[in-house]
Each structure stands twice: as C-alpha cells, then as structure tokens.
Design an enzyme around this catalytic site. Sequence first.
Site, PDB file in Angstrom:
ATOM      1  N   HIS A 160       2.166  -6.270  -5.880  1.00  0.00           N
ATOM      2  CA  HIS A 160       3.650  -6.292  -5.338  1.00  0.00           C
ATOM      3  C   HIS A 160       4.196  -7.676  -5.429  1.00  0.00           C
ATOM      4  CE1 HIS A 160       5.569  -5.262  -1.104  1.00  0.00           C
ATOM      5  NE2 HIS A 160       6.233  -4.771  -2.092  1.00  0.00           N
ATOM      6  N   ASP A 164       7.224  -5.847   2.041  1.00  0.00           N
ATOM      7  CA  ASP A 164       7.893  -4.692   2.619  1.00  0.00           C
ATOM      8  C   ASP A 164       8.115  -5.020   4.003  1.00  0.00           C
ATOM      9  OD1 ASP A 164       7.974  -3.691   0.248  1.00  0.00           O
ATOM     10  OD2 ASP A 164       6.550  -2.011   0.769  1.00  0.00           O
ATOM     11  N   HIS A 239      12.301   1.617   3.939  1.00  0.00           N
ATOM     12  CA  HIS A 239      11.838   0.224   4.419  1.00  0.00           C
ATOM     13  C   HIS A 239      12.828  -0.702   3.672  1.00  0.00           C
ATOM     14  CE1 HIS A 239       9.758   1.122   0.545  1.00  0.00           C
ATOM     15  NE2 HIS A 239       9.626  -0.328   0.349  1.00  0.00           N
ATOM     16  N   HIS A 241      12.372  -3.789   0.641  1.00  0.00           N
ATOM     17  CA  HIS A 241      11.536  -4.757  -0.223  1.00  0.00           C
ATOM     18  C   HIS A 241      12.234  -6.042  -0.136  1.00  0.00           C
ATOM     19  CE1 HIS A 241       8.975  -5.731  -3.524  1.00  0.00           C
ATOM     20  NE2 HIS A 241      10.069  -6.325  -4.091  1.00  0.00           N
TER      21      HIS A 241
END
Length: 267
Positions: A160, A164, A239, A241
């Site tokens: 990642h 998030d 959500h 990011h």
Amino acid sequence: MAFTRATGKHRAPGRMTRRSANIASVATLTATGVIGTLASPALAAEAGATLAQEAAPAAPVRAIVIDDSLAAKIDAQADAQRLAAQKAAKAKAEAKAAARAKAEAKRKAEARAKEAREAEERAARVAERKRLNAYRLPVAGSSVTTGYRTGGALWSSGSHSGVDFRATSGTSVVAVGAGTVVEAGWGGAYGNNVVIRMNDGTYTQYGHLASVGVNVGQGVSPGTSIGLSGSTGNSTGPHLHFEARTSAEYGTDIDPVAYLRSHGVGV
C-alpha cells in the site's frame, strides 16, 4: 542827516524807569503834603490810583483740586482695568494650554488607535499564517483502516503506497493543508483523484472519489472541500485513499501518518 539816540549814561531813561521815578516822586510829594498844596485834586487822585495799582498784589492763579472720593474712584477704575487685563491674559493662556492639551490628547489617542490597528493586523496575519500552515485530517473525525506499506495482491506494487481513511460514500473530502491543485480528474487505478502541491513543497493525493470539486491551478486552504468520497477505480468499497509524496510522480510516497503528525495532526 538822521539823528541817532544817545547811548551810555547819556541815554534817556526808558518808559518803565520814568514811570517808576514818577511814582516815587508822587509818593514823596504826597507824603510831604506837596501834592495836596501844589497840585490839582485830579492830579493827586491819579497819582494815588497809580500808586495803589502798582502796590496791589498779583491776581491768584486757579488750581484744580481733586478731592479724595474722586481719586479713590480713579484708583478703583485703574485697579479694575488691571484686573480685567490680568483675567483676559490668564484666560488666553488657559485657552492656549487647553488647546495644547487637547491636541496632545488627540495625538496620543491617534497613536493608541494606530498601535491597536497594527496589533490587530499583526494578530490577523499571525492567525492567517497559522491557518494556512495548519493541517487537518482529509476526512473529519475519521481513522485509518489500512496502514502504509501494508502488503497484498490488491496493489500492483505489492504494498500500500498510502493509507485508507474510513468514509462513507458522499462524505466531504478536504485539503489537509494549503497548496495548489496540479491534478483533478480520472487517475486510472486511483479512480477520480486530486493531487495538490502543498506550500511546503510536498504533494498530497486523494483517490477513489465519487466526484471532484476543484480544478487544476486552483489554490486551496486547509479544510477546502475538494470532492466527495466514493469507490471509483481499483477499490473494494467506499473509502478515501490518501498519499503523501515528495513529488507528483508515483513511487515518491512517504508515510502519510508520519507526514500528518509532523504538521500537528493527531492521527
């Protein structure tokens, strides 16, 4: 040939001298009684009248006498005039002093007002700098659901590149700090996204937005709404990011949580 008057001791006596001599003679003759016996009554009377006139005292000269009451009135009037002049001078001096005091009070009041305005302006500038330098969460009251560098097959890089934040669809997403929008629109795997060049030279990215509310080149402040959260692009559900980068290029990411905390944001 013209005749001239004799001078010296042979000169004839003057009129006043002759008259004085005549009077003296008459007086002598009168005293001895010759006038009374030899002269006529008229001559004797004329001689007596002349003698009396010459012997009479001179007429008195009139003098202006000011009594005490008039002098007192004059003194009182003079004192009143002096007092009035003193009062006028004092009043004039007091008026000048009052004018100076008023001018000085006005000057001080203007100086205080100027200082107050300058203090307010300084405070406003400080507050504005704080506001512009202040950072906040991209989604108010949210928390991180997926951390930075988390591994998995969901990301093409194998980990990642951001974090998030929990956000339901349609939640307002804001700029974390002041900067300028350099990208606004579709971003491939990021879906609808916004990239902002921050005033400190870093970059922040907001992905998977349902809609974008800013344009490229637009300046933003901390808390400026830039879009609404969603699930566009490579996403498993609504959500936000969020990434922090050293440049606008992919792969220059830094820890978003550490970045926000370095700017005073509690995450």
